[in-house]
Design an enzyme around this catalytic site. Structure first.
Site, PDB file in Angstrom:
ATOM      1  N   ASP A 268      -9.922   3.480   2.186  1.00 13.90           N
ATOM      2  CA  ASP A 268     -10.199   2.720   3.414  1.00 13.90           C
ATOM      3  C   ASP A 268     -10.748   3.671   4.258  1.00 13.90           C
ATOM      4  O   ASP A 268     -11.584   3.111   5.261  1.00 13.90           O
ATOM      5  CB  ASP A 268      -8.641   2.373   4.037  1.00 13.90           C
ATOM      6  CG  ASP A 268      -8.010   1.431   3.597  1.00 13.90           C
ATOM      7  OD1 ASP A 268      -8.623   0.469   2.769  1.00 13.90           O
ATOM      8  OD2 ASP A 268      -6.775   1.240   3.454  1.00 13.90           O
TER       9      ASP A 268
ATOM     10  N   LYS B 146       0.798  -1.171  -0.173  1.00  8.31           N
ATOM     11  CA  LYS B 146      -0.174  -0.044  -0.135  1.00  8.31           C
ATOM     12  C   LYS B 146       0.632   1.246   0.073  1.00  8.31           C
ATOM     13  O   LYS B 146       0.596   2.393  -0.419  1.00  8.31           O
ATOM     14  CB  LYS B 146      -0.835  -0.100   1.201  1.00  8.31           C
ATOM     15  CG  LYS B 146      -1.911  -0.969   1.020  1.00  8.31           C
ATOM     16  CD  LYS B 146      -2.953  -0.714   2.120  1.00  8.31           C
ATOM     17  CE  LYS B 146      -4.249  -1.694   2.202  1.00  8.31           C
ATOM     18  NZ  LYS B 146      -5.541  -1.059   3.213  1.00  8.31           N
TER      19      LYS B 146
END
Ligand code: ATR
Length: 275
Positions: free
Chosen positions: A105, A68
């Protein structure tokens, strides 16, 4: 765009990712042509894989652990929130060859709460967070964005929590891990962002005496769905929201960008992913 748009999730390990089930369920449900696959990619292969995917018909990808953060360096455009969080979980491959990176997220976290605890008002009181890793970063940014007045933060390794305070500002107050229970006195939302409570790991053991019974308690761990922490909070009278919803909701913006339909997260979606 190709006739048969492809997307996938890049990670290592990736076999247990629920994202392929989720996106393939949505593709089928909305009658869309397309595919979504799990792509196991090592650190050494990350750049080559990302650069090769568009030529193979990929229009985008999700990115998960451990890529990520490192994936940001291969993007031509990084959204403000991905920059702030310092990580991306959603890539869009443009027709002109450019790579666009976003982080959904925080969106997934808030959308899950909106669905599971519709009465929670972010502006009405402090949040208490256990943990100061990557997930905590995205959640802190989302909470601050939503107008939470104060964020109490406790992490086993205190300097990591201090570093987040230094980065994200004075709205964060760091509490020692051994006193983490004291964060709960005023908190109207309590969030576990550590891996504690996951199947096979230790439990998150915090004295809940100070936990308000009108607080919302949520966990990013979703194996098991009802973590010991959520069970204890439920017994305390709290509204609890499990972590699966965050995973499902974070997939919504990517799916919509890639396949053109905004998918719904509902009971059928949960059932399909858990099956
Ligand atoms: P993620 O990206 O999912 O947040 P991470 O960055 O590895 O993953 O963070 C894991 C979090 O779980 C950290 O807050 C970690 O605490 P430390 O910073 O002290 O390592 C926390 N964590 C993991 N195992 C723990 C344990 N046994 N006790 C307390 N905290 C733990």
């Amino acid at each position: 765009m190709t006739d048969f748009p492809k997307a996938g999730v890049i990670g290592n390990p990736i076999a247990h990712s629920l994202s392929p089930k989720l996106h393939n369920y949505w593709l089928k449900r909305y009658g869309l042509s397309g595919s979504y696959t799990a792509l196991q990619v090592t650190d050494d292969n990350l750049e080559t894989t990302i650069r090769a995917l568009p030529d193979k018909g990929f229009i985008g990808a999700n990115v998960t652990i451990p890529h990520k953060v490192s994936v940001l360096q291969f993007a031509h455009h990084v959204t403000d929130r991905a920059t702030l969080i310092g990580a991306a979980n959603t890539l869009i491959f443009k027709e002109d060859g450019r790579i666009f990176a976003d982080n959904t997220d925080g969106y997934g976290f808030l959308a899950n709460l909106k669905q599971g605890a519709p009465n929670w008002d972010p502006k009405s009181g402090p949040a208490a967070i256990f943990g100061a890793g990557g997930a905590a970063r995205a959640i802190i940014v989302a909470l601050a964005d939503a107008g939470v007045p104060e964020i109490l933060l406790s992490n086993r390794t205190r300097p990591k929590a201090e570093a987040l305070r230094a980065e994200f500002g004075a709205r964060i107050r760091v509490i020692d891990w051994v006193q983490a229970g004291t964060m709960l006195v005023d908190a109207n939302i309590v969030i576990n962002t550590t891996s504690l409570g996951m199947k096979g790991a230790q439990e998150l053991k915090v004295p809940l005496d100070d936990l308000r019974s009108d607080a919302v308690v949520t966990d990013i761990v979703y194996t098991p769905l009802r973590t010991p922490f959520l069970v204890a909070a439920e017994q305390h009278g709290c509204t609890t929201v499990d972590g699966l919803g965050m995973l499902l909701h974070q997939g919504v913006p990517g799916f919509e960008r890639w396949f053109g339909t905004r998918p719904e997260v509902d009971e059928d979606t949960r059932r399909a992913v858990l099956a």
